[in-house]
Design a protein around this motif. Structure first.
Motif, PDB file in Angstrom:
ATOM      1  N   LEU A  15       0.976  -1.137   0.481  1.00 41.36           N
ATOM      2  CA  LEU A  15      -0.080  -0.273   0.253  1.00 41.36           C
ATOM      3  C   LEU A  15       0.509   1.642   0.060  1.00 41.36           C
ATOM      4  O   LEU A  15       1.848   0.961   0.763  1.00 41.36           O
ATOM      5  CB  LEU A  15      -0.648  -0.297   1.054  1.00 41.36           C
ATOM      6  CG  LEU A  15      -1.840   0.961   1.584  1.00 41.36           C
ATOM      7  CD1 LEU A  15      -3.217   0.687   2.178  1.00 41.36           C
ATOM      8  CD2 LEU A  15      -2.032   1.737   1.923  1.00 41.36           C
ATOM      9  N   VAL A  16       0.338   2.025  -0.660  1.00 44.69           N
ATOM     10  CA  VAL A  16       0.886   3.582  -0.512  1.00 44.69           C
ATOM     11  C   VAL A  16       0.302   4.974  -0.807  1.00 44.69           C
ATOM     12  O   VAL A  16      -1.146   4.619  -0.880  1.00 44.69           O
ATOM     13  CB  VAL A  16       1.905   3.678  -2.491  1.00 44.69           C
ATOM     14  CG1 VAL A  16       3.172   2.366  -1.826  1.00 44.69           C
ATOM     15  CG2 VAL A  16       1.314   3.628  -3.637  1.00 44.69           C
ATOM     16  N   ILE A  17       0.850   5.873  -0.378  1.00 42.55           N
ATOM     17  CA  ILE A  17       0.103   6.891  -0.678  1.00 42.55           C
ATOM     18  C   ILE A  17       0.566   7.689  -1.080  1.00 42.55           C
ATOM     19  O   ILE A  17       1.858   8.297  -0.535  1.00 42.55           O
ATOM     20  CB  ILE A  17      -0.236   7.004   0.946  1.00 42.55           C
ATOM     21  CG1 ILE A  17      -0.978   6.466   1.737  1.00 42.55           C
ATOM     22  CG2 ILE A  17      -0.876   8.612   1.241  1.00 42.55           C
ATOM     23  CD1 ILE A  17      -1.616   6.839   2.989  1.00 42.55           C
ATOM     24  N   LEU A  18       0.049   9.074  -1.884  1.00 40.59           N
ATOM     25  CA  LEU A  18       1.162   9.835  -2.953  1.00 40.59           C
ATOM     26  C   LEU A  18      -0.031  10.943  -2.831  1.00 40.59           C
ATOM     27  O   LEU A  18      -0.791  10.834  -3.245  1.00 40.59           O
ATOM     28  CB  LEU A  18       0.639   9.507  -4.442  1.00 40.59           C
ATOM     29  CG  LEU A  18       1.520   7.722  -4.573  1.00 40.59           C
ATOM     30  CD1 LEU A  18       1.290   7.329  -6.365  1.00 40.59           C
ATOM     31  CD2 LEU A  18       2.422   8.262  -5.428  1.00 40.59           C
ATOM     32  N   ASN A  19       1.205  11.704  -2.859  1.00 36.08           N
ATOM     33  CA  ASN A  19       1.059  13.504  -3.007  1.00 36.08           C
ATOM     34  C   ASN A  19       0.709  13.870  -4.096  1.00 36.08           C
ATOM     35  O   ASN A  19       2.037  14.018  -4.790  1.00 36.08           O
ATOM     36  CB  ASN A  19       2.099  13.824  -2.121  1.00 36.08           C
ATOM     37  CG  ASN A  19       1.647  15.376  -1.610  1.00 36.08           C
ATOM     38  OD1 ASN A  19       0.284  15.755  -1.797  1.00 36.08           O
ATOM     39  ND2 ASN A  19       1.591  16.178  -0.310  1.00 36.08           N
ATOM     40  N   SER A  20      -0.361  14.298  -4.173  1.00 36.31           N
ATOM     41  CA  SER A  20      -0.162  14.218  -5.698  1.00 36.31           C
ATOM     42  C   SER A  20      -0.656  16.492  -5.779  1.00 36.31           C
ATOM     43  O   SER A  20       0.005  16.931  -6.814  1.00 36.31           O
ATOM     44  CB  SER A  20      -1.411  13.970  -6.927  1.00 36.31           C
ATOM     45  OG  SER A  20      -3.027  14.113  -5.966  1.00 36.31           O
ATOM     46  N   GLN A  21      -0.594  17.143  -5.192  1.00 41.60           N
ATOM     47  CA  GLN A  21      -0.211  18.314  -4.467  1.00 41.60           C
ATOM     48  C   GLN A  21       1.225  18.615  -4.774  1.00 41.60           C
ATOM     49  O   GLN A  21       1.478  19.883  -4.902  1.00 41.60           O
ATOM     50  CB  GLN A  21      -0.775  18.448  -2.998  1.00 41.60           C
ATOM     51  CG  GLN A  21      -2.465  18.237  -2.961  1.00 41.60           C
ATOM     52  CD  GLN A  21      -3.042  18.583  -1.100  1.00 41.60           C
ATOM     53  OE1 GLN A  21      -1.777  18.260  -0.863  1.00 41.60           O
ATOM     54  NE2 GLN A  21      -4.312  19.357  -1.393  1.00 41.60           N
ATOM     55  N   PRO A  38       8.268  14.153 -10.478  1.00 37.13           N
ATOM     56  CA  PRO A  38       7.642  12.887  -9.525  1.00 37.13           C
ATOM     57  C   PRO A  38       6.705  13.284  -8.604  1.00 37.13           C
ATOM     58  O   PRO A  38       6.456  14.562  -7.864  1.00 37.13           O
ATOM     59  CB  PRO A  38       8.757  12.391  -8.813  1.00 37.13           C
ATOM     60  CG  PRO A  38       9.937  13.575  -8.770  1.00 37.13           C
ATOM     61  CD  PRO A  38       9.946  14.436 -10.208  1.00 37.13           C
ATOM     62  N   VAL A  39       5.867  12.599  -8.123  1.00 36.46           N
ATOM     63  CA  VAL A  39       4.419  12.769  -7.213  1.00 36.46           C
ATOM     64  C   VAL A  39       5.857  12.198  -5.690  1.00 36.46           C
ATOM     65  O   VAL A  39       6.929  11.685  -6.170  1.00 36.46           O
ATOM     66  CB  VAL A  39       3.538  11.575  -7.438  1.00 36.46           C
ATOM     67  CG1 VAL A  39       2.702  12.415  -8.128  1.00 36.46           C
ATOM     68  CG2 VAL A  39       3.607  10.148  -7.425  1.00 36.46           C
ATOM     69  N   GLU A  40       5.131  12.880  -4.911  1.00 37.43           N
ATOM     70  CA  GLU A  40       5.924  12.465  -3.548  1.00 37.43           C
ATOM     71  C   GLU A  40       5.807  11.020  -3.304  1.00 37.43           C
ATOM     72  O   GLU A  40       4.061  11.743  -2.831  1.00 37.43           O
ATOM     73  CB  GLU A  40       5.559  13.482  -2.176  1.00 37.43           C
ATOM     74  CG  GLU A  40       6.519  13.500  -1.511  1.00 37.43           C
ATOM     75  CD  GLU A  40       5.989  14.520  -0.406  1.00 37.43           C
ATOM     76  OE1 GLU A  40       7.269  14.876   0.636  1.00 37.43           O
ATOM     77  OE2 GLU A  40       5.678  15.406  -0.865  1.00 37.43           O
ATOM     78  N   VAL A  41       6.032  10.172  -2.664  1.00 38.52           N
ATOM     79  CA  VAL A  41       5.605   8.771  -1.841  1.00 38.52           C
ATOM     80  C   VAL A  41       5.645   9.394  -0.854  1.00 38.52           C
ATOM     81  O   VAL A  41       6.753   9.253   0.440  1.00 38.52           O
ATOM     82  CB  VAL A  41       6.193   7.721  -2.297  1.00 38.52           C
ATOM     83  CG1 VAL A  41       6.127   6.642  -1.606  1.00 38.52           C
ATOM     84  CG2 VAL A  41       6.065   6.836  -3.915  1.00 38.52           C
TER      85      VAL A  41
END
Length: 122
Positions: A15-21, A38-41
Motif C-alpha cells: 500500500l502506498v500513499i501519493l501526494n499529488s499536490q 515526480p509525485v511524492e510517496v
C-alpha cells in the motif's frame, strides 16, 4: 490531493500513499499528465498477502493497514481522493467480480466494493 495505491500479489501486498499536490501532477480527468516532476510517496508498506487465511481476513488486514497509513501520515479519509487496486487477473466490467486470477481467494469477489465498505469511503 492524496491517492492510495494497493498492489495485491500472490505473496505480498503493498500500500502506498501519493501526494499529488506535490507537483499538481493530475489533470482534470484525474489521470496523470505528462510531467517531468515526480509525485511524492508519503507512505509505503508491504505485508504478506496471507491468502491461505481467507478473503475475509485479507480485507480486514488491508483495512487495518489503510487505517495505520492514515495514522502515520496524519491524514483524514476525506483527504484521500482515489484508491487504485492492482492485482493479477481481470475484473468483469458487468458484475465487478474478479475472474481468471492466480490468487484463488480473490475469484468471484468484488474487492473494490468490499474495501470501500470496510474502509467506509466513497
Amino acid at each position: 490531493m492524496y491517492l492510495v495505491g494497493i498492489d495485491i500479489g500472490g505473496t505480498k501486498t503493498e500500500l502506498v500513499i501519493l501526494n499529488s499536490q506535490y507537483n499538481n501532477h493530475l489533470d482534470n480527468n484525474h489521470s496523470f499528465s505528462n510531467s517531468n516532476n515526480p509525485v511524492e510517496v508519503i507512505f509505503r508498506r508491504r505485508i504478506s498477502t496471507n491468502r491461505l487465511n481467507g478473503y475475509g481476513k485479507f480485507v480486514v488486514t488491508l483495512s487495518k493497514l489503510f487505517e495505520q497509513s492514515l495514522l502515520e501520515t496524519k491524514l483524514r479519509k476525506e483527504e484521500i481522493k482515489g484508491v487504485g487496486i492492482a492485482m493479477p487477473g481481470s475484473v468483469n466490467p458487468k458484475d465487478q467480480l474478479m475472474h481468471n486470477g492466480n490468487s484463488q481467494f480473490l475469484l468471484q469477489k468484488n474487492i473494490s466494493l468490499d474495501l470501500k465498505n470496510s474502509l467506509q469511503i466513497d
